[in-house]
Design a protein around this motif. Structure first.
Motif, PDB file in Angstrom:
ATOM      1  N   ASP A 307     -22.078 129.470 -21.806  1.00 31.21           N
ATOM      2  CA  ASP A 307     -23.294 128.768 -22.237  1.00 31.21           C
ATOM      3  C   ASP A 307     -24.251 128.565 -21.072  1.00 31.21           C
ATOM      4  OD1 ASP A 307     -24.978 127.504 -24.054  1.00 31.21           O
ATOM      5  OD2 ASP A 307     -24.068 125.546 -23.758  1.00 31.21           O
ATOM      6  N   ILE A 308     -23.721 128.181 -19.933  1.00 30.90           N
ATOM      7  CA  ILE A 308     -24.574 127.946 -18.772  1.00 30.90           C
ATOM      8  C   ILE A 308     -25.177 129.245 -18.257  1.00 30.90           C
ATOM      9  CG2 ILE A 308     -24.535 127.221 -16.354  1.00 30.90           C
ATOM     10  CD1 ILE A 308     -22.632 125.001 -17.174  1.00 30.90           C
ATOM     11  N   GLU A 309     -24.384 130.312 -18.263  1.00 32.76           N
ATOM     12  CA  GLU A 309     -24.933 131.601 -17.842  1.00 32.76           C
ATOM     13  C   GLU A 309     -26.054 132.038 -18.789  1.00 32.76           C
ATOM     14  OE1 GLU A 309     -23.512 136.104 -16.567  1.00 32.76           O
ATOM     15  OE2 GLU A 309     -22.055 134.670 -17.347  1.00 32.76           O
ATOM     16  N   LEU A 310     -25.865 131.789 -20.092  1.00 33.19           N
ATOM     17  CA  LEU A 310     -26.909 132.117 -21.064  1.00 33.19           C
ATOM     18  C   LEU A 310     -28.164 131.297 -20.807  1.00 33.19           C
ATOM     19  CD1 LEU A 310     -27.779 133.615 -23.625  1.00 33.19           C
ATOM     20  CD2 LEU A 310     -26.759 131.750 -24.958  1.00 33.19           C
ATOM     21  N   LEU A 311     -27.994 130.025 -20.456  1.00 34.37           N
ATOM     22  CA  LEU A 311     -29.134 129.169 -20.156  1.00 34.37           C
ATOM     23  C   LEU A 311     -29.880 129.667 -18.924  1.00 34.37           C
ATOM     24  CD1 LEU A 311     -27.523 125.666 -20.775  1.00 34.37           C
ATOM     25  CD2 LEU A 311     -29.101 126.894 -22.267  1.00 34.37           C
ATOM     26  N   GLN A 312     -29.135 130.121 -17.942  1.00 28.03           N
ATOM     27  CA  GLN A 312     -29.774 130.672 -16.747  1.00 28.03           C
ATOM     28  C   GLN A 312     -30.613 131.897 -17.088  1.00 28.03           C
ATOM     29  OE1 GLN A 312     -26.171 131.084 -14.285  1.00 28.03           O
ATOM     30  NE2 GLN A 312     -27.179 129.782 -12.781  1.00 28.03           N
ATOM     31  N   ARG A 313     -30.062 132.744 -17.928  1.00 26.70           N
ATOM     32  CA  ARG A 313     -30.796 133.947 -18.315  1.00 26.70           C
ATOM     33  C   ARG A 313     -32.034 133.591 -19.133  1.00 26.70           C
ATOM     34  NH1 ARG A 313     -28.120 138.695 -17.413  1.00 26.70           N
ATOM     35  NH2 ARG A 313     -25.955 138.509 -16.728  1.00 26.70           N
ATOM     36  N   MET A 314     -31.924 132.575 -19.975  1.00 27.47           N
ATOM     37  CA  MET A 314     -33.079 132.129 -20.746  1.00 27.47           C
ATOM     38  C   MET A 314     -34.176 131.619 -19.816  1.00 27.47           C
ATOM     39  SD  MET A 314     -34.506 131.676 -23.690  1.00 27.47           S
ATOM     40  CE  MET A 314     -33.215 131.692 -24.937  1.00 27.47           C
ATOM     41  N   ASN A 315     -33.794 130.868 -18.804  1.00 24.30           N
ATOM     42  CA  ASN A 315     -34.778 130.369 -17.849  1.00 24.30           C
ATOM     43  C   ASN A 315     -35.455 131.508 -17.101  1.00 24.30           C
ATOM     44  OD1 ASN A 315     -34.513 127.591 -18.281  1.00 24.30           O
ATOM     45  ND2 ASN A 315     -32.642 127.537 -17.085  1.00 24.30           N
ATOM     46  N   ALA A 316     -34.649 132.507 -16.751  1.00 21.30           N
ATOM     47  CA  ALA A 316     -35.209 133.658 -16.050  1.00 21.30           C
ATOM     48  C   ALA A 316     -36.215 134.390 -16.928  1.00 21.30           C
ATOM     49  CB  ALA A 316     -34.086 134.604 -15.628  1.00 21.30           C
ATOM     50  N   THR A 317     -35.954 134.412 -18.232  1.00 25.82           N
ATOM     51  CA  THR A 317     -36.882 135.050 -19.163  1.00 25.82           C
ATOM     52  C   THR A 317     -38.156 134.236 -19.305  1.00 25.82           C
ATOM     53  OG1 THR A 317     -35.021 136.003 -20.392  1.00 25.82           O
ATOM     54  CG2 THR A 317     -37.150 135.933 -21.513  1.00 25.82           C
ATOM     55  N   LEU A 318     -37.995 132.908 -19.444  1.00 21.05           N
ATOM     56  CA  LEU A 318     -39.154 132.024 -19.607  1.00 21.05           C
ATOM     57  C   LEU A 318     -40.087 132.074 -18.403  1.00 21.05           C
ATOM     58  CD1 LEU A 318     -37.488 128.869 -21.185  1.00 21.05           C
ATOM     59  CD2 LEU A 318     -39.060 130.446 -22.308  1.00 21.05           C
ATOM     60  N   LYS A 319     -39.531 132.405 -17.264  1.00 27.01           N
ATOM     61  CA  LYS A 319     -40.320 132.465 -16.050  1.00 27.01           C
ATOM     62  C   LYS A 319     -41.449 133.478 -16.155  1.00 27.01           C
ATOM     63  CE  LYS A 319     -39.712 133.307 -11.078  1.00 27.01           C
ATOM     64  NZ  LYS A 319     -38.730 133.645 -10.020  1.00 27.01           N
ATOM     65  N   TYR A 320     -41.240 134.521 -16.955  1.00 29.10           N
ATOM     66  CA  TYR A 320     -42.222 135.602 -17.053  1.00 29.10           C
ATOM     67  C   TYR A 320     -43.103 135.499 -18.300  1.00 29.10           C
ATOM     68  CZ  TYR A 320     -39.199 137.552 -13.475  1.00 29.10           C
ATOM     69  OH  TYR A 320     -38.465 137.730 -12.326  1.00 29.10           O
ATOM     70  N   ILE A 321     -42.976 134.392 -19.040  1.00 27.07           N
ATOM     71  CA  ILE A 321     -43.780 134.216 -20.244  1.00 27.07           C
ATOM     72  C   ILE A 321     -44.939 133.266 -19.953  1.00 27.07           C
ATOM     73  CG2 ILE A 321     -43.780 133.450 -22.648  1.00 27.07           C
ATOM     74  CD1 ILE A 321     -40.853 134.175 -22.812  1.00 27.07           C
ATOM     75  N   ASP A 322     -46.132 133.667 -20.301  1.00 26.56           N
ATOM     76  CA  ASP A 322     -47.312 132.841 -20.089  1.00 26.56           C
ATOM     77  C   ASP A 322     -47.211 131.564 -20.924  1.00 26.56           C
ATOM     78  OD1 ASP A 322     -50.250 132.671 -19.111  1.00 26.56           O
ATOM     79  OD2 ASP A 322     -50.389 132.332 -21.284  1.00 26.56           O
ATOM     80  N   ASP A 323     -47.540 130.410 -20.314  1.00 23.98           N
ATOM     81  CA  ASP A 323     -47.421 129.124 -20.998  1.00 23.98           C
ATOM     82  C   ASP A 323     -48.262 129.069 -22.268  1.00 23.98           C
ATOM     83  OD1 ASP A 323     -45.667 128.234 -19.114  1.00 23.98           O
ATOM     84  OD2 ASP A 323     -47.162 127.145 -17.932  1.00 23.98           O
ATOM     85  N   GLU A 324     -49.477 129.599 -22.217  1.00 23.68           N
ATOM     86  CA  GLU A 324     -50.350 129.558 -23.376  1.00 23.68           C
ATOM     87  C   GLU A 324     -49.783 130.384 -24.532  1.00 23.68           C
ATOM     88  OE1 GLU A 324     -52.883 127.591 -23.751  1.00 23.68           O
ATOM     89  OE2 GLU A 324     -52.536 126.795 -21.729  1.00 23.68           O
ATOM     90  N   LYS A 325     -49.249 131.550 -24.200  1.00 27.09           N
ATOM     91  CA  LYS A 325     -48.647 132.382 -25.235  1.00 27.09           C
ATOM     92  C   LYS A 325     -47.411 131.716 -25.830  1.00 27.09           C
ATOM     93  CE  LYS A 325     -50.268 136.857 -23.472  1.00 27.09           C
ATOM     94  NZ  LYS A 325     -49.867 138.198 -22.971  1.00 27.09           N
ATOM     95  N   LEU A 326     -46.651 131.021 -24.965  1.00 25.67           N
ATOM     96  CA  LEU A 326     -45.460 130.330 -25.436  1.00 25.67           C
ATOM     97  C   LEU A 326     -45.830 129.218 -26.410  1.00 25.67           C
ATOM     98  CD1 LEU A 326     -42.371 130.336 -25.016  1.00 25.67           C
ATOM     99  CD2 LEU A 326     -42.709 128.591 -23.253  1.00 25.67           C
ATOM    100  N   LYS A 327     -46.884 128.466 -26.081  1.00 25.76           N
ATOM    101  CA  LYS A 327     -47.328 127.398 -26.967  1.00 25.76           C
ATOM    102  C   LYS A 327     -47.870 127.963 -28.276  1.00 25.76           C
ATOM    103  CE  LYS A 327     -48.472 124.175 -23.230  1.00 25.76           C
ATOM    104  NZ  LYS A 327     -49.562 123.448 -22.517  1.00 25.76           N
ATOM    105  N   ALA A 328     -48.602 129.076 -28.187  1.00 24.37           N
ATOM    106  CA  ALA A 328     -49.178 129.690 -29.388  1.00 24.37           C
ATOM    107  C   ALA A 328     -48.103 130.203 -30.338  1.00 24.37           C
ATOM    108  CB  ALA A 328     -50.107 130.832 -28.991  1.00 24.37           C
ATOM    109  N   SER A 329     -46.949 130.580 -29.785  1.00 21.57           N
ATOM    110  CA  SER A 329     -45.874 131.101 -30.625  1.00 21.57           C
ATOM    111  C   SER A 329     -45.172 130.001 -31.408  1.00 21.57           C
ATOM    112  CB  SER A 329     -44.844 131.835 -29.755  1.00 21.57           C
ATOM    113  OG  SER A 329     -44.145 130.921 -28.922  1.00 21.57           O
TER     114      SER A 329
END
Length: 442
Positions: A307-329
């Motif tokens: 679970d923690i490794e999955l969370l780390q990977r999710m964070n690594a993915t979120l790092k490359y997503i624009d905040d505005e696009k994330l909110k719009a989704s």
């Protein structure tokens, strides 16, 4: 604040390293109702039978680091298996955290196996006879409650130790935002988080896991969560029989996030990343205890690391997503500090040293399945509810946590990470697994 990059242990493992994870969103994540001193911190207590004594040592250290506070540092508390019982005791004392920790210390420091399961000759023989009868006549009867131990004393202990009415009162007063305990349904196959929380918190449904609101907890919820498969009988709640909450618990941190956690403190019961061991030639067939211990390790311990490794990977993915696009989704993910406290060494050797402290009736029972041998120590480590073993685990948890005192002070300091805020991402390479990181030089 960035506490994601913790130094490795001398063995190279990262079992105690905190990480960063995404949180759940929506109406459950109401930032207007958080403890002003300890904003949005959730406590997650992993399962592990008698190993949960380690959690008490960690909590003892946290209470000391925070100055033995009355204020509850964990407005959200979740627990699984024996961790569910610890969670309920802390929730009962949500108006006085130091007193709650002291209560846990008194209970675990004086533990004896007969407080959890019957150890008297008549009780052991009677339960073993039921096991034999189920084996011989199982095709005739469908209602045999088969288990290695009779855990009826645990019902008495829970009912005497936990005042469920007080938990409800703390929820209503706002001292406690939410509490959840997890159990696994044997019919549905779902991992169910039973929770009690304010009216703004809603239930949830994900693949093979659900959040179910209860008006008030009962002893059955805790006993079901702690019903270790094969060792203890399943418990019926409403329409379904439930067993240990660690079964099929693929996301141990998830209930805390659904309940609105903004920061999470996880206390595990085993090394998060195990040292790789070489394969040796086996001359003898593995004992039943060795096989059962291997199965229990998979049930109780492996999911947290995944679970923690999955969370780390999710964070690594979120790092490359624009905040505005994330909110719009409409996804509304945000970062949450997660600090993990786990033993820095395997507990099997410690259990093997203390297995002789069990009553002779239980030693005889365990010897029959090979649990008294070193190869069966993993199974023993879950069932060793003896005060000497528990005290050793408490001391280990206290020592491990006090060694990270400065780190803990930062994590629990609301001024170090005022909310709302953007928590810096950890430097994490998605192509590297936790095992690869553990093997890297510090």
């Amino acid at each position: 604040m960035n506490i994601a990059a913790a130094p490795q242990s001398p063995t190279g493992a990262t079992s105690a390293a905190p990480v960063v994870s995404p949180a759940a969103s929506g109406p459950n994540n109401d930032r207007s109702k958080r403890n002003p001193r300890y904003p949005g911190i959730a406590l997650v207590l992993q399962g592990g039978g008698a190993r949960a004594a380690y959690q008490v040592g960690v909590l003892k250290a946290i209470s000391e680091i925070l100055g033995h506070p009355r204020d509850n540092p964990f407005p959200i508390i979740t627990g699984t298996s024996a961790g569910a019982v610890n969670a309920a005791v802390l929730a009962q004392h949500a108006d006085n955290f130091a007193e709650g920790v002291a209560t846990l210390l008194r209970v675990w420091s004086q533990f004896s196996p007969d407080q959890v399961y019957r150890t008297d000759f008549v009780g052991v023989v009677k339960n073993s006879s039921k096991w034999l009868a189920a084996f011989l006549f199982g095709a005739i009867s469908k209602n045999h409650k088969v288990s290695l131990f009779d855990n009826s004393p645990l019902f008495d202990l829970v009912e005497k130790s936990v005042n469920f009415k007080r938990i409800t009162e703390h929820i209503q007063s706002g001292v406690l935002r939410a509490i959840a305990v997890t159990a696994s349904g044997y019919s549905s196959g779902q991992n169910c988080a039973f929770f009690e929380a304010g009216p703004d918190v809603q239930g949830w449904r994900r693949s093979q896991r659900v959040g179910i609101r209860v008006s008030q907890f009962r002893a059955e919820h805790l006993i079901a969560s702690a019903a270790i498969p094969f060792a203890f009988p399943a418990i019926k709640i409403n329409r379904e029989y439930f067993g240990d909450g660690s079964i099929r618990q693929m996301a141990p941190v998830s209930p805390a996030l659904h309940l609105g956690a903004e920061r999470v403190f996880v206390i595990g019961t085993a090394k998060l990343v195990k040292d790789s061991s070489e394969r040796h030639r086996s001359e003898s067939y593995p004992s039943l205890a060795q096989i059962a211990g291997h199965a229990m390790a998979s049930i109780f311990l492996d999911s947290l690391a995944v679970d923690i490794e999955l969370l780390q990977r999710m964070n690594a993915t979120l790092k490359y997503i624009d905040d505005e696009k994330l909110k719009a989704s409409g996804t509304n993910l945000h970062h949450v500090d997660v600090c993990v406290a786990c033993p820095n060494q395997p507990l099997e050797n410690l259990a093997h040293k203390h297995v002789g402290d069990l009553p002779w009736t239980i030693r005889f029972l365990l010897r029959s399945i090979g649990a008294m041998r070193k190869g069966g120590a993993t199974l023993s480590s879950y069932m060793l509810f003896d005060y000497r073993y528990c005290q050793a685990l408490i001391e280990m948890g206290y020592r491990d946590t006090m060694a990270r005192r400065d780190e803990m002070q930062v994590f629990f300091d609301p001024n170090a990470c005022p909310l709302p805020t953007e928590i810096p991402m950890s430097q994490f390479d998605p192509g590297r697994t936790m095992q690869m990181e553990a093997a890297s030089p510090a």
